[in-house]
Motif scaffolding. Sequence first.
Motif, PDB file in Angstrom:
ATOM      1  N   LYS A  52       0.837  -1.198   0.000  1.00 32.00           N
ATOM      2  CA  LYS A  52       0.000   0.000   0.000  1.00 32.00           C
ATOM      3  C   LYS A  52       0.874   1.251   0.000  1.00 32.00           C
ATOM      4  O   LYS A  52       1.855   1.343   0.733  1.00 32.00           O
ATOM      5  N   TRP A  55       1.099   8.223   1.653  1.00 31.24           N
ATOM      6  CA  TRP A  55       1.384   9.562   1.150  1.00 31.24           C
ATOM      7  C   TRP A  55       1.487  10.618   2.242  1.00 31.24           C
ATOM      8  O   TRP A  55       1.949  11.735   1.967  1.00 31.24           O
ATOM      9  N   ASP A 164     -10.490   3.003   4.055  1.00 33.89           N
ATOM     10  CA  ASP A 164      -9.259   3.492   3.430  1.00 33.89           C
ATOM     11  C   ASP A 164      -8.600   2.446   2.549  1.00 33.89           C
ATOM     12  O   ASP A 164      -8.229   2.727   1.406  1.00 33.89           O
ATOM     13  N   ASP A 168      -7.963   2.540  -1.402  1.00 37.70           N
ATOM     14  CA  ASP A 168      -6.565   2.575  -1.854  1.00 37.70           C
ATOM     15  C   ASP A 168      -6.271   1.445  -2.829  1.00 37.70           C
ATOM     16  O   ASP A 168      -5.600   1.652  -3.848  1.00 37.70           O
ATOM     17  N   ASN A 171      -7.667   2.204  -6.242  1.00 38.64           N
ATOM     18  CA  ASN A 171      -6.834   3.163  -6.972  1.00 38.64           C
ATOM     19  C   ASN A 171      -5.526   2.539  -7.445  1.00 38.64           C
ATOM     20  O   ASN A 171      -5.048   2.839  -8.549  1.00 38.64           O
ATOM     21  N   GLU A 172      -4.934   1.679  -6.627  1.00 39.79           N
ATOM     22  CA  GLU A 172      -3.667   1.044  -6.989  1.00 39.79           C
ATOM     23  C   GLU A 172      -3.848   0.052  -8.141  1.00 39.79           C
ATOM     24  O   GLU A 172      -2.980  -0.071  -9.014  1.00 39.79           O
ATOM     25  N   GLY A 191     -12.922   6.223   3.214  1.00 40.58           N
ATOM     26  CA  GLY A 191     -11.545   6.562   2.881  1.00 40.58           C
ATOM     27  C   GLY A 191     -11.319   8.063   2.871  1.00 40.58           C
ATOM     28  O   GLY A 191     -12.255   8.864   2.956  1.00 40.58           O
ATOM     29  N   HIS A 192     -10.031   8.462   2.760  1.00 41.75           N
ATOM     30  CA  HIS A 192      -9.707   9.883   2.665  1.00 41.75           C
ATOM     31  C   HIS A 192     -10.413  10.488   1.456  1.00 41.75           C
ATOM     32  O   HIS A 192     -10.463   9.897   0.377  1.00 41.75           O
ATOM     33  N   ARG A 194      -9.832  12.776  -0.763  1.00 42.34           N
ATOM     34  CA  ARG A 194      -9.130  12.923  -2.039  1.00 42.34           C
ATOM     35  C   ARG A 194      -9.029  11.581  -2.765  1.00 42.34           C
ATOM     36  O   ARG A 194      -9.190  11.500  -3.983  1.00 42.34           O
ATOM     37  N   ASN A 195      -8.762  10.530  -1.996  1.00 39.07           N
ATOM     38  CA  ASN A 195      -8.644   9.201  -2.600  1.00 39.07           C
ATOM     39  C   ASN A 195      -9.986   8.699  -3.125  1.00 39.07           C
ATOM     40  O   ASN A 195     -10.049   8.034  -4.159  1.00 39.07           O
ATOM     41  N   ARG A 198     -10.644  10.524  -6.342  1.00 42.46           N
ATOM     42  CA  ARG A 198      -9.787   9.961  -7.404  1.00 42.46           C
ATOM     43  C   ARG A 198     -10.379   8.657  -7.919  1.00 42.46           C
ATOM     44  O   ARG A 198     -10.426   8.411  -9.134  1.00 42.46           O
ATOM     45  N   MET A 199     -10.859   7.810  -7.009  1.00 40.98           N
ATOM     46  CA  MET A 199     -11.440   6.536  -7.406  1.00 40.98           C
ATOM     47  C   MET A 199     -12.684   6.745  -8.270  1.00 40.98           C
ATOM     48  O   MET A 199     -12.842   6.114  -9.327  1.00 40.98           O
TER      49      MET A 199
END
Length: 347
Positions: A52, A55, A164, A168, A171-172, A191-192, A194-195, A198-199
């Motif tokens: 993982k 950041w 989270d 994550d 996204n990964e 989750g956060h 921003r993440n 993004r997802m």
Amino acid sequence: MSDTLELYDVTIIGGGPAGLYTAFYSGMRDLKTKLIEAKEQLGGRMLLYPEKMIWDVGGVTPIRGEKLIQQLTQQAMTFSPTLVMGQQIVGYERQEDGTFILLSDTGEKHHTRTIILAIGYGIRKLAKLEIEGADRYEVSNLHYTVQELEIFRGKRVLISGGGDSAVDWANELEPIAASVTIVHRRDQFGGHERNVSRMKASSVRVCTPYTVQALHSEDGKAIDKVTITHAETGETEQIAVDDVIVNHGMKCDFGPIREWGLDMGEWHTRVNEKMATSIPGIFAAGDFVTHGSKVHLISGAFTDGVLALNSAKLYMDPEAPTVAYVSSHNERFKEKNRELGVVDEEE
């Protein structure tokens, strides 16, 4: 008995980020330090997510969990604390002089002036998928942790979870998997922000509010389809998959520590602004604690550890400085700098 045991200033229980950084800072304060970890590996919760990307550690560019564990461990060993692995501390005895004898599940004992609990959420067990027969697929393509991203390259991946780690992993995996579907029982993700954004802006298919209802396999060895059910309407859908990742969090067990007399809730122990618990001489840090300014980040665990250690120092010596000198002016680093070939201009 205490006369035959080596006495330490500080014993830190727990070898995750909070415990490791506290061990380093304890060395900065020139204290005789022991760190005890119940498992045979250091790293705490991060051991579950070695690949993982992390950041949000100040001054550290994006780093994989396994690498951060390595660096935290190396830093923790700077001043050579005593390290004890594979022992779970189950109890303590207060001595007449105010020191503690810690009792481990192996029968060994440890003598210390102060204790810092950095035990996170206790003994962690991954929450399993509550579907009958699901365990048979754990040897093939049902995963509760992701140890290596590459095994999912070109695969159709379904992720169940909304915290989270689930976000994550989505996204990964999105850039390398053939497809990624994430199934969560609520519309809101934990989750956060921003993440999560993004997802949702990527090619990840988001199915909410849905739950995994059934796993299907033609050969009985590997999952090839998953039935998901809408939490409100009951509508079902089958999704073809190559791999299923379940991230439903962890079931945590604090064991006998619950019987110590700490002011504990379901998930945390309550501490004051100095990380002092309800028991004099016992302090705490990291995910194990809750207080009015708690920050649930690794950087917050570092701060907790510093505050707990400073409080332990003052508990032993009320006349001591309240904090350590920063490393650029701390005498304990002069020899370390020489070893690195750095010469102090004042010398």
